[in-house]
Design a protein around this motif. Structure first.
Motif, short mmCIF file in Angstrom:
data_model
loop_
_atom_site.label_atom_id
_atom_site.label_comp_id
_atom_site.label_asym_id
_atom_site.label_seq_id
_atom_site.Cartn_x
_atom_site.Cartn_y
_atom_site.Cartn_z
N MET A 42 -15.66 -9.57 -3.07
CA MET A 42 -16.12 -8.17 -2.97
C MET A 42 -16.64 -7.84 -1.59
SD MET A 42 -17.72 -6.86 -6.53
CE MET A 42 -17.47 -5.18 -6.07
N VAL A 83 -10.68 -8.60 -7.22
CA VAL A 83 -11.95 -8.54 -7.95
C VAL A 83 -11.69 -8.29 -9.43
CG1 VAL A 83 -14.13 -7.31 -8.14
CG2 VAL A 83 -13.09 -7.62 -5.92
N HIS A 129 0.82 -1.22 0.00
CA HIS A 129 0.00 0.00 0.00
C HIS A 129 0.85 1.27 0.00
CE1 HIS A 129 -3.02 -2.88 0.76
NE2 HIS A 129 -3.59 -2.40 1.84
N ARG A 163 -10.70 6.23 -4.37
CA ARG A 163 -11.00 4.89 -3.86
C ARG A 163 -9.87 3.93 -4.19
NH1 ARG A 163 -16.14 0.95 -4.57
NH2 ARG A 163 -14.89 -0.42 -5.89
N SER A 164 -9.56 3.05 -3.25
CA SER A 164 -8.44 2.15 -3.55
C SER A 164 -8.84 1.02 -4.49
CB SER A 164 -7.78 1.61 -2.30
OG SER A 164 -8.66 1.49 -1.24
N GLY A 198 -10.87 -8.06 3.37
CA GLY A 198 -9.56 -7.72 2.80
C GLY A 198 -8.41 -8.48 3.42
N ARG A 253 -4.99 -14.83 -2.03
CA ARG A 253 -4.39 -13.78 -1.20
C ARG A 253 -3.51 -14.46 -0.16
NH1 ARG A 253 -8.72 -11.31 0.95
NH2 ARG A 253 -8.84 -9.38 -0.23
N THR A 258 -3.45 0.89 -4.04
CA THR A 258 -4.12 0.18 -2.95
C THR A 258 -4.06 0.95 -1.64
OG1 THR A 258 -2.07 -1.11 -2.72
CG2 THR A 258 -3.91 -2.16 -3.88
N HIS A 317 -9.02 -2.66 -6.12
CA HIS A 317 -9.27 -3.98 -5.54
C HIS A 317 -8.79 -5.03 -6.53
CE1 HIS A 317 -10.77 -7.14 -3.23
NE2 HIS A 317 -11.81 -6.52 -2.69
#
Lengths: 169, 610, 284
Positions: free
Chosen positions: C246, C170, C135, C164-165, C250, C182, C147, C167
């Motif tokens: 979604m 997705v 990030h 907005r970060s 996270g 992940r 991110t 994703h």
């Protein structure tokens, strides 16, 4: 995704192979920590980690000797085997005291692991072996604690960097 | 000498310095007499590994020098680690404005020797110089002891530990005393921005004084730089470029971080907002260049900053700006190339690319500031020219100027004046790309009634309709070339100083060591005219011919491997005789001594062929 | 998955250990960087898969994470910023016999590399793409990445980007990646298992690895308390996977989607025409 049917080593050889693997992993991780800190010019702690690495190497060799092995067999994959400390535990300004605390923490985890294994082992021979390993770890803990007595605790502000990575200019 | 050949006026101090003790720099080679015009300066390097605070010490030293009326320059050099790596602050202080490091250092203070030998090439120590180090710091690397410098070992670590202070405070005290700086200036520099409380400050002040006392006790008579009058600024090239952009009128910036240009963008981020503009962080350089073309099409002067790899990505966009005649400014803070190259080191190797690297016949403006201070004015001028001529302008800065800080005379900055020629509402028969005598055609800004048009990278007619007709292509090519070539750039296209049958042509940060070398050469009777180009493209033949009047031979000095400026000049100008080239790539800075040697040898060779 | 399995026909040979995949070059990442664990996990994964090091290529872009190829003993390609997937695609399509790993950071992979990311997922070439996501832009000293949280203050975006970060999981799924996972750098063994699974899974395997930046995002130390195994195993139903991804927090760790798309098959085959035959088309 993963399934582990093996909850305890089934033979003495498996138990000792696991113990050996733990020691060797510790040798590698302490070696890595030593390298990282040497690259970042913290030679004092780098030297300490090298010393810890060679200690673990001695423990590993001792296991080979006890078992009469020239090479250890593959260890079983035990899910609750403690992971050796990695470079993410380090700080480039760390003091010897920090390094010893990391080592102490690792030895404590290993000690607890063998204690738990001793509980689960059904065969006497294996239970005794696990208890011996646990006792060895206790010795290591005592040694590290004595080392810890002899190094000063880091002062407040030990991680203050007069040149932070983002200089004002 | 008529007006076009006089050098850019540099503010002179009110009274000439009157040193009470001789403070000439040492001759750089045995047997050469000390030149009376040699710059009076002292060069100090502070080195050590992460956590020892060498950069802070260097910055404080520079700031203290600023407060006590001296001039100075500080260059940072670091290992590849993000933190904890070996580092050195290279500081030069003097009684007049500096644009170059000296050939070697008077003092190298090593807080520790960890990997400092990796900087040995950048920190040559004078034979009569001084190495200060920790008595417990281990062996001094041979590469430094072989300089023949004297060694002063002090128990630095022990002293710092005993007083509970930072070790770099001792380093600051020692070097400050060796530079003859007063304790008040050093303390004030440390106090400003100190956030750790008064008690810690006093502890560290004691260490500072301890360091100064140690230096005075063990080291010979410290030189003192006499305080100069006049207003001064403390600024880096990157900061200066950012300010120049705002002065020039820039109000929109698209940004993508890249070493060593990031600081331009980070300085602009809050400043632009304060000036009523905005900065947007883009996803990459392709986006950045296209974003600023879009904003400029909308009427807002726009800019971005990058380095070689980013500039390469921007080429398509630059071509679009040329073809559609949209003003934009791209600052290229040059670094070691090619490709990823050497990101944190300076080089002047993007010149060929800047003047030639677009597909098609695509003339564009290329400028180069020639000092840290000049980054302000040249960037401002680039914005004005881009707006006036509706063209992209590249500003070739470099890592040396961009990331070094200097104490400079407060610049006398011209009032911003270059403005875009804007079409008035409801212009009858509006032709966006009309073939005017100057080549500049009024630009309609969206929102202005009556003049709607479509800007296009496609070749187009005078009204902007895409065209593949030969006549249109010829017309537009002529227009775009003519508008740049016919413009009156005044005196600022180059700084011309001195006189002689030999001329040295250079640009950018090479100007500093060239000027210093020329001064030394002149003291030896080798007179040299220096021509420092500020506007590299277009190069107006008449102006260049005038600059070279009376010159018999030319040497082109630059910091790259191929001799890019030499090649370019041979292509666009008539150079007398057979031009010589002095070109060396980075990462090491060009040294005045090496250039001076080259000048001397060149002059002798010329003599022998007479 | 299986433990070490010997390459066929070489049962008596020495198995490759993780150390075989490490070079002698010492990483310069900050002490505390998550990438050390990722390096160890990669070498462990390769040992699980047992490809000889010289048959593996590691392709990267620019950034702290992208330094990884030189720290392995495989063939490495340290390319330009954001183009690792393109270079890796060219390599794998021309040389389908190699195992190709691609390594990036969140800036390199999702910002400048965003376009190539979309199309690599679509194209489904048999690659394993690991992104070390911290990030932040670390190498250029602390700017927001796609991110990064919208309100994270930085010098380049004071007060936060306000955007907005990104994703990545997705987007990968929507674009057609055949394997989406992940991982977390704090758990070396799990990460190694996930990488090995990705290598073994045909088509484009995308693994986002949360790898804390100790220098510019020290608060990411918290991640070890926030990450947890995903509550369910991977699905091969893209819509179900999309919903899960979604709506997760996270920090679900594991293989989240493993599909059945056929991998890209447009690579070279045996020649079918001689030059002379080609010339005959011109001859009168």
């Amino acid at each position: 995704m993963k399934s582990h049917s093996v909850q305890a080593p089934r033979t003495l050889a498996e138990l000792m192979a696991q113990a050996y693997a733990l020691e060797r992993e510790a040798v590698e991780r302490y070696g890595e920590l030593a390298d990282v800190l040497a690259t970042h010019n913290n030679q004092e702690v780098a030297a300490l980690f090298r010393r810890l690495a060679s200690q673990e190497a001695m423990h590993a060799t001792e296991i080979l000797r006890t078992m009469g092995w020239t090479r250890a067999p593959q260890p079983p994959h035990l899910p609750d085997a403690p992971a050796a400390p990695g470079p993410e535990e380090a700080h480039y300004l760390m003091h010897p005291w920090h390094a010893l605390r990391i080592a102490l923490d690792a030895e404590q985890k290993a000690h607890d692991f063998f204690a738990a294994l001793a509980q689960r082992c059904e065969a006497d021979e294996m239970r005794l072996a696990a208890q011996r390993l646990q006792a060895d770890e206790r010795e290591h803990i005592t040694l590290l604690q004595s080392w810890l007595q002899r190094v000063p605790e880091p002062p407040a502000g030990w991680d203050e960097d007069p040149d932070p990575p983002r200089y004002p200019h | 000498m008529d007006a076009s050949l006089t050098s850019e006026a540099r503010p002179q101090s009110a009274a000439p310095p009157t040193p009470s003790t001789p403070q000439k720099t040492q001759a750089f080679s045995a047997g050469t007499p000390t030149a009376s015009t040699a710059l009076e300066s002292i060069s100090i390097a502070i080195a050590g590994s992460g956590g020892s605070g060498v950069m802070s010490a260097g910055n404080w030293l520079l700031e203290a020098a600023a407060r006590s009326g001296a001039y100075g320059l500080m260059v940072k050099t670091m290992g590849p680690q993000i933190r904890g790596g070996e580092a050195a602050a290279l500081v030069r202080l003097a009684s007049s404005q500096l644009e170059s490091l000296d050939d070697s250092f008077d003092v190298l203070l090593a807080i520790d020797w960890q990997n400092v030998h990796r900087f040995a090439d950048e920190i040559p120590v004078k034979p009569g110089g001084l190495l200060v180090c920790d008595v417990d710091g281990g062996e001094i690397p041979e590469v430094f002891t072989r300089s023949g410098a004297r060694v002063l070992s002090l128990p630095l670590k022990k002293m710092a530990k005993a007083s509970g202070s930072w070790i770099n405070m001792l380093a600051l005290g020692i070097t400050g005393a060796l530079a003859g700086l007063p304790v008040e200036a050093l303390e004030q520099a440390v106090r400003t921005g100190w956030t750790r409380g008064e008690e810690a400050l006093q502890t560290n002040f004691r260490a500072l004084r301890e360091g100064m006392a140690a230096a005075r006790e063990h080291a010979p008579q410290a030189r003192r730089i006499d305080p100069q009058q006049g207003k001064r600024w403390l600024v880096s090239g990157n900061e200066g470029a950012g300010y120049g952009a705002i002065r020039g009128g820039v109000r929109f910036v698209a940004a993508y971080p890249i070493t060593p240009a990031t600081e331009v963008l980070e300085w602009l981020a809050p400043a632009l907002v304060e000036a009523g503009g905005s900065l947007l962080q883009a996803e990459d350089e392709l986006a950045s260049i296209n974003m600023i073309i879009g904003s400029s099409f909308g009427g807002v002067p726009s800019l971005t900053a990058t380095a070689g790899p980013g500039l390469s990505l921007m080429t398509e966009g630059l071509g679009l700006a040329v073809a559609a005649e949209v003003p934009i400014v791209v600052i290229d803070v040059m670094r070691g190339g090619p490709s990823t190259g050497i990101p944190a080191k300076s080089e002047q190797s993007d010149l060929s690319f800047a003047v030639g690297g677009l597909h098609g016949d695509a003339p564009r403006l290329v400028l180069a500031p020639s000092s840290i201070s000049d980054c302000i004015e040249t960037t401002q001028w680039a914005v004005e020219l881009a707006e006036t001529l509706q063209s992209p302008a590249l500003v070739l800065s470099d890592q040396f100027m961009g990331q070094s800080r200097a104490i400079v005379d407060a610049p006398q900055l011209p009032e911003p004046k270059g403005k875009r020629l804007v079409a008035e509402a409801n212009t009858p028969n509006y032709k966006r790309y009309g073939d005017t005598p100057s080549g500049v055609s009024p630009m309609a800004i969206p929102g202005t009634p009556g003049n709607t048009y479509t800007a296009d990278g496609l070749e187009h007619s005078e009204t902007g309709v895409p065209s593949s007709q030969a006549a249109d292509h010829a017309r537009q090519l002529d227009k775009r070339a003519r508008k740049l070539m016919r413009h009156d750039y005044g005196n600022r296209w180059a700084d011309i100083e001195g006189d002689g049958p030999l001329a040295v042509i250079t640009f950018g940060s090479a100007a500093g060591p060239v000027r210093e070398a020329a001064r030394r050469a002149a003291a030896e009777g080798v007179d040299v005219r220096t021509i420092v180009l500020r506007l590299i493209a277009p190069l107006q033949p008449a102006a260049m011919a005038k600059a070279l009047e009376g010159v018999q031979r030319v040497m082109v000095v630059e910091q790259n491997h191929e001799g890019q400026l030499l090649r370019y000049l041979r292509g666009v100008a008539d150079l007398p005789g057979r031009p010589a080239g002095f070109h060396r790539p980075g990462p090491l800075p060009l040294r005045p001594a090496d250039i001076c040697t080259a000048l001397r040898e060149w002059a002798q060779a010329k003599e022998e062929t007479k | 998955m299986n433990d070490m399995c010997h390459p066929p026909g070489l049962a008596a040979a020495e198995p490759f250990t993780p150390l075989h995949y490490k070079s002698a070059t010492k990483p310069i990442w900050c002490p505390g960087c998550g990438d050390y664990t990722v390096l160890n996990a990669v070498t462990k994964a390769l040992a699980l898969v047992q490809r000889p090091p010289h048959e593996v290529a590691v392709v990267s872009g620019i950034g702290c994470s992208s330094r990884i190829p030189a720290y392995t003993s495989c063939y490495g390609f340290h390319g330009v910023h954001g183009r690792s997937l393109a270079a890796a695609t060219g390599l794998k399509v021309a040389r389908p016999d190699l195992t190709v790993l691609v390594a990036s950071g969140d800036g390199d992979g999702y910002s400048i590399g965003g376009n190539h990311f979309l199309h690599a997922c679509r194209r489904n070439v048999d690659l394993t793409y690991i992104v070390m996501d911290n990030h932040v832009y670390g190498m250029t000293k602390g700017q927001a990445s796609p991110t990064t949280e919208p309100d994270w203050d930085s010098k380049l975006s004071p007060g936060g980007t306000g955007v907005r970060s990104f994703h990545p999981l997705v987007i990968a799924l929507a674009a057609g990646a055949n394997f989406v996972a992940r991982a977390f750098a704090g758990d070396q063994n799990t990460t190694a298992d996930i990488i090995a699974a990705g290598i073994r899974h045909p088509g484009f395997s995308f693994i986002e690895i949360l790898s804390p930046c100790v220098t510019f995002r020290p608060e990411q130390k918290e991640w070890k308390n926030l990450t947890h195994p995903a509550p369910v195993g991977p699905t091969d139903d893209a819509a179900r996977a999309a919903k899960r991804i979604m709506t997760d927090d996270g920090f679900n760790i594991g293989v989240l989607y493993a599909g059945h798309r056929a991998p890209y098959s447009g690579g070279p085959g045996a020649p079918t025409r001689s030059l002379q035959e080609m010339e005959s088309a011109f001859a009168l």
